[in-house]
Every structure is written in C-alpha cells, then in structure tokens.
Write an enzyme that holds these catalytic residues in place. Structure first.
Site, short mmCIF file in Angstrom:
data_model
loop_
_atom_site.label_atom_id
_atom_site.label_comp_id
_atom_site.label_asym_id
_atom_site.label_seq_id
_atom_site.Cartn_x
_atom_site.Cartn_y
_atom_site.Cartn_z
N SER A 111 0.84 -1.20 0.00
CA SER A 111 0.00 0.00 0.00
C SER A 111 0.87 1.25 0.00
O SER A 111 1.71 1.42 -0.89
CB SER A 111 -0.96 -0.04 1.20
OG SER A 111 -1.91 1.00 1.12
N GLU A 204 -1.64 -2.79 -8.21
CA GLU A 204 -2.87 -3.13 -7.49
C GLU A 204 -3.42 -1.85 -6.89
O GLU A 204 -2.71 -0.86 -6.79
CB GLU A 204 -2.60 -4.19 -6.41
CG GLU A 204 -1.62 -3.77 -5.32
CD GLU A 204 -2.24 -2.93 -4.21
OE1 GLU A 204 -3.44 -3.08 -3.94
OE2 GLU A 204 -1.52 -2.09 -3.65
N HIS A 274 -4.92 -5.48 -1.82
CA HIS A 274 -5.58 -5.16 -0.55
C HIS A 274 -6.67 -6.18 -0.21
O HIS A 274 -7.84 -5.84 -0.06
CB HIS A 274 -6.18 -3.77 -0.61
CG HIS A 274 -5.19 -2.66 -0.47
ND1 HIS A 274 -4.28 -2.34 -1.46
CD2 HIS A 274 -4.98 -1.79 0.54
CE1 HIS A 274 -3.56 -1.31 -1.06
NE2 HIS A 274 -3.95 -0.96 0.14
#
Length: 301
Positions: A111, A204, A274
């Site tokens: 992230s 992502e 995630h």
C-alpha cells in the site's frame, strides 16, 4: 546489481512501526504472537497504537524518527510496517539511508509502503518485500501469511493463479517492481520514481473510482512507464466504485484498453493487493512470469 538483505534466522528481531496511518495496537497482537511463534523477537515501536488524535500514527517527526531508529538499529533484522494508508511521502526525503545502505535489512509492507519500496529500489538498488502487514494475520493461518514466513527465511516464491480471459500469453523474466497504482503515479518525477525498462511491473489498488484508475493508467502510459516492460501483472483492484453515470467498463476492461497495444505478456487477477489474497513478493528480485491458457505462474529465479 540489486543487493539482497540478509534473510532471517530463529532468534532474530523484527521491528514493527507505522510510518503512515494509525493502527490500534490490539489489531496487531495476533501478528506479534505469530511472529514470536515463528521464533522471532518482536520490537514494537511507539507509533503502533500511538496517542495521535488524527489520521497518522504520530506526527511526521515521530514517524520519521522511529523509522530512522529501526533502520539504524543493528539489533533489528527486519522491519514490518504495521499498516499503510498515507504518510510515507511526507517523510521519505528526510530519511538518512547512509547506514542502511551499508547494512540493509528487509523492509516489509505494501500500500503506502510502495513509496519506500520504490525509493530503496531506485536510490540504493536494495531489495525489499511487498507483503502482508500486521492486520492480515487476523485472518488466521493461510498460504499468503505462509508466503511471508517462507520469504523472510530465503525460500524462493513460486506462485500460480487461474488464467483470466484478458490475459496475453508469454514467458518472460526480469526484475520485479511495482506496488500500489496510486503511489506509483504519485512518485513520478520525484527522487523515488522507478525505472521500469525491461522489468516486470505489478500494480494493485483499492477504493478508487474506475475513471480514476483509467486516469492513473494513462499517466503511467504518458510517462513512458508502460513502454518497455518485460511483462505486466495486474493484481487485485478491490472495493472499486463507479460514478452515478457509469464509466461503461469494468476496471479490468478499462486497464486492458490502455495496455492491449503492447506486445509483452500481461496477466489479470494475480493474488497481490488489498485483500487476503496477497502473496509476498520481493521487489527488485528477478522472477520468471509464465502465462498460458490454463494458468499464470510467477517464480522467483
């Protein structure tokens, strides 16, 4: 040449810090217990469960100082970031990597930690680990947590997933780079910006509108990041939203419209992102990507 940090052995110490968003300490307890059951010592930083009253796990100085201390502490053998969110971009340019460059250690997270992975890759040519963080351990034992356990001890990742209808077949090898799409776009033009030429790029994201993903993909395209890849891995795009007036395509269809002109192998739906399905990937390490009609395989070389 990418430098590989030392792998962990029983008795080594893993530091847990939160260089970005706030995380309650109780949400990391299962992670702490599990790491200890694997035979590691755990040093918990003050940013985990901090007394911060806002979004961050402490102000910029507190987060920077704790990360700096763990980077420099010879008794800490790896650093696991408690969570992502947002915040690393605010402190990355104040981090002194002089000692870390001489004695690197594994930095683990994803992230917002994408900024740190890219910075280490571009500035120092040091490998790091895009992998589950503390909250992921609350899902209980699974192959994705096990992939992290194996990766930190030096076992080579060998992952596979089902084929997707939008995939483009092929077999390539190259250095693996990438991470969260929003952060990859955010670092373009900064000191953390990565070179993607002849590399396998993975992306992502979470919580974005389809049009926003489309816009970010066009920024990657316009900045040349997609031009000379060895291969492209499209991971999970979770909790994606659409506007009241529909965009007209799914998020994967929108991405495919942008990348279909390129000739390199591309896979969709790889288990990284995630969600619970998030394999540990070593950023900066060479992998072989094989995309066939039946499956996708990503194997560390």
């Amino acid at each position: 040449m990418i430098k590989i940090p030392p792998y962990l052995k029983k008795g080594d110490t893993i530091g847990i810090t939160c260089p970005a968003g706030y995380m309650a300490k109780e949400k990391a307890q299962t992670c702490i217990d599990t790491l200890q059951s694997w035979g590691y010592q755990v040093m918990v930083g003050k940013t985990l469960g901090s007394q911060s009253k806002n979004y961050f796990s402490g102000d910029d100085e507190q987060r920077r100082n704790e990360l700096q201390a763990m980077l420099d502490d010879d008794s800490i053998n790896a650093i696991l970031c408690g969570r992502g969110g947002y915040g690393v971009s605010r402190i990355i340019d104040q981090i002194d990597l002089t000692k870390f460059k001489k004695k690197p250690k594994w930095i683990i997270g994803y992230s917002d930690i994408t900024v740190l992975h890219c910075h280490l890759n571009q500035k120092l040519k040091i490998a790091s680990m895009h992998a589950p963080m503390a909250a992921a351990f609350n899902d209980g034992p699974n192959e994705f947590i096990q992939s992290l356990q194996k990766a930190i001890t030096g076992k080579k990742g060998n992952y596979k997933c089902a084929a997707h209808e939008l995939n483009r077949k092929g077999k390539v090898s190259g250095e693996l780079v990438g991470g969260n799409l929003a952060l990859l776009v955010n670092i373009i033009g900064t000191a953390s910006d990565i070179n993607t030429k002849n590399k396998i790029l993975f992306i992502e994201d979470i919580g974005e509108y389809i049009y926003s993903v489309d816009r970010m993909m066009y920024q990657l395209k316009r900045s040349g990041k997609l031009d000379d890849l060895a291969g492209l891995i499209i991971g999970g795009f979770t909790d994606i939203k659409d506007t009241e007036r529909p965009f007209g395509k799914t998020v994967y269809e929108a991405i495919n419209d942008i990348v279909k002109k390129y000739n390199y192998p591309i896979c969709f739906g790889f288990p990284v992102g995630h969600s619970k399905e998030n394999y540990a990937l070593k950023v900066g390490v060479d992998y072989e990507l094989t995309i066939s009609n039946k499956q996708v395989r990503l194997s560390e070389i």
